[in-house]
Write a protein that holds these residues in place. Structure first.
Motif, mmCIF file in Angstrom:
data_model
loop_
_atom_site.group_PDB
_atom_site.id
_atom_site.type_symbol
_atom_site.label_atom_id
_atom_site.label_comp_id
_atom_site.label_asym_id
_atom_site.label_seq_id
_atom_site.Cartn_x
_atom_site.Cartn_y
_atom_site.Cartn_z
ATOM 1 N N VAL A 229 14.816 -4.880 -70.505
ATOM 2 C CA VAL A 229 14.355 -6.127 -71.122
ATOM 3 C C VAL A 229 14.152 -7.204 -70.060
ATOM 4 C CG1 VAL A 229 15.023 -8.009 -72.675
ATOM 5 C CG2 VAL A 229 15.352 -5.626 -73.374
ATOM 6 N N ALA B 253 4.481 -3.690 -69.672
ATOM 7 C CA ALA B 253 4.347 -4.970 -70.362
ATOM 8 C C ALA B 253 2.994 -5.115 -71.056
ATOM 9 C CB ALA B 253 4.548 -6.123 -69.375
ATOM 10 N N ASN C 23 10.656 -9.075 -69.320
ATOM 11 C CA ASN C 23 10.573 -10.537 -69.350
ATOM 12 C C ASN C 23 10.018 -11.078 -68.034
ATOM 13 O OD1 ASN C 23 11.605 -10.606 -71.928
ATOM 14 N ND2 ASN C 23 13.702 -11.095 -71.281
ATOM 15 N N ARG D 13 7.908 -10.194 -73.338
ATOM 16 C CA ARG D 13 9.150 -9.826 -74.002
ATOM 17 C C ARG D 13 8.908 -8.593 -74.868
ATOM 18 N NH1 ARG D 13 12.977 -13.782 -74.215
ATOM 19 N NH2 ARG D 13 13.777 -12.973 -76.186
ATOM 20 N N TYR E 9 13.561 -5.991 -80.106
ATOM 21 C CA TYR E 9 14.769 -5.611 -79.379
ATOM 22 C C TYR E 9 15.907 -5.679 -80.370
ATOM 23 C CZ TYR E 9 18.400 -5.420 -75.754
ATOM 24 O OH TYR E 9 19.490 -5.065 -74.979
#
Length: 363
Positions: free
Chosen positions: A320, A296, A324, A329, A333
């Motif tokens: 994903v 991340a 998150n 995020r 995507y």
């Protein structure tokens, strides 16, 4: 009837943004001894440009010059290389045999090879890491080990390699197929490719089909004692290779098998894949998603075909969700109306658009 135009309709074809190119430089890099692994690498684009490390799929898929076409040659310095045991790297499974070429061939070894290659090529700062399918797996594992090396991750066809993911691809309804070949008794790619599934299972006896991957690996591990055993081993490798090659495309090209129907490629591809799959990819369970907090911290761009049957979309969904939950995020995507292959038109154009839109690296 001639279905060639239909089969070609999902491929990138003449719609590439950037032209085909020849490498600026190439060579072999010694990365290990006992056996003496030497990686074959090629460099494309701008030698002073932003570095991109391209990680091919498989494991065992090797690289081809076409893979350099996702990148603006004026902006990027693109490094393609063949991972241990395959392509032009040495020793090669097809030439040297699995006992030699699969020695010291693990995910940790491949991560170390990337470090050695970037050092040998003078890449000192962060680089873009671009990988699809198994290449996405290796890219994530590399980024977790060396986050400071990664300016961004560009991932296509997310492959997490959990048991359920491998069962979807290789087990399906195999255990009961002999009695009911069209019964939908379990999830699996076989649902969409029943004829190709029949060819994959025809290599095995009904008893062997209770564990397809283990049974194929037993064939690959066999030291042939005669021509019949050598023929069975080669036939198994070609069948394994063609299964994945055909189902990688939303519209299969059964008459144009490409590299997947080449004997040397198939021997490398099938035996390296079986080696990694039998060992859970040499990645601890939960390692990738369990380190989503590390991923991340890096901009992650994801392209995944909605109709991907090699790596179903739920694998991207799990990544994903983990990103998150870690508070970041994905930077991109993109779910395309495509299958698995990077050479499907929508996947190729989405990946190129991402590379064109990345913020430029400082310096």
């Amino acid at each position: 009837m001639d279905f060639s135009r239909l089969q070609a309709s999902s491929k990138i074809g003449d719609d590439w943004v950037y032209p085909a190119a020849t490498p600026l430089n190439s060579g072999h890099l010694a990365v290990d001894t006992g056996p003496d692994h030497r990686l074959y690498w090629e460099e494309y684009g701008n030698p002073a440009g932003e570095p991109v490390m391209f990680l091919h799929g498989g494991p065992g898929g090797a690289c081809s010059p076409e893979m350099a076409r996702f990148f603006d040659p004026a902006r990027y310095r693109v490094i393609l290389f063949d991972q241990r045991g395959c392509g032009k790297s040495e020793p090669n499974v097809a030439a040297a045999g699995p006992a030699v070429a699969l020695a010291k061939n693990t995910t940790a070894d491949l991560i170390g090879d990337i470090v050695k290659l970037r050092d040998a090529l003078g890449i000192a700062g962060p680089m873009h890491v671009f990988g699809g399918s198994w290449g996405s797996t290796l890219a994530m594992a590399y980024a977790i080990a060396h986050p400071d090396h990664c300016a961004s991750l560009i991932l296509r066809g997310i492959f997490l390699g959990a048991p359920e993911d491998l069962d979807y691809l290789y087990q399906g309804n195999a255990a009961t197929w002999h009695a009911a070949p069209y019964a939908l008794t379990a999830p699996g790619a076989y649902i969409h490719y029943p004829d190709e599934w029949a060819a994959l299972l025809a290599v095995l006896t009904p008893e062997e089909r209770t564990d397809v991957m283990a049974s194929y690996k037993a064939i690959f591990d066999m030291v042939p004692a005669n021509d019949a055993e050598r023929e069975r081993q080669l036939h198994a490798a070609l069948t394994w290779s063609l299964w994945e090659g055909v189902i990688s495309n939303m519209i299969p090209e059964a008459a144009a098998t490409g590299k997947f129907g080449d004997a040397d490629f198939a021997l490398c591809f099938a035996q390296i894949e079986a080696h990694y799959f039998a060992n859970s990819l040499f990645i601890a369970p939960g390692h990738l998603l369990g380190n989503a907090d590390v991923l991340a911290r890096i901009p992650v761009h994801i392209v995944h075909g909605r109709f991907d049957q090699v790596c179903p979309l739920t694998q991207a969904s799990r990544l994903v969700a983990a990103l998150n939950a870690a508070g970041a995020r994905p930077a991109t995507y993109a779910i395309t109306n495509a299958g698995h292959s990077a050479m499907e038109r929508e996947n190729a154009l989405a990946l190129t658009a991402i590379m064109d839109g990345l913020p430029r690296l400082a310096g």
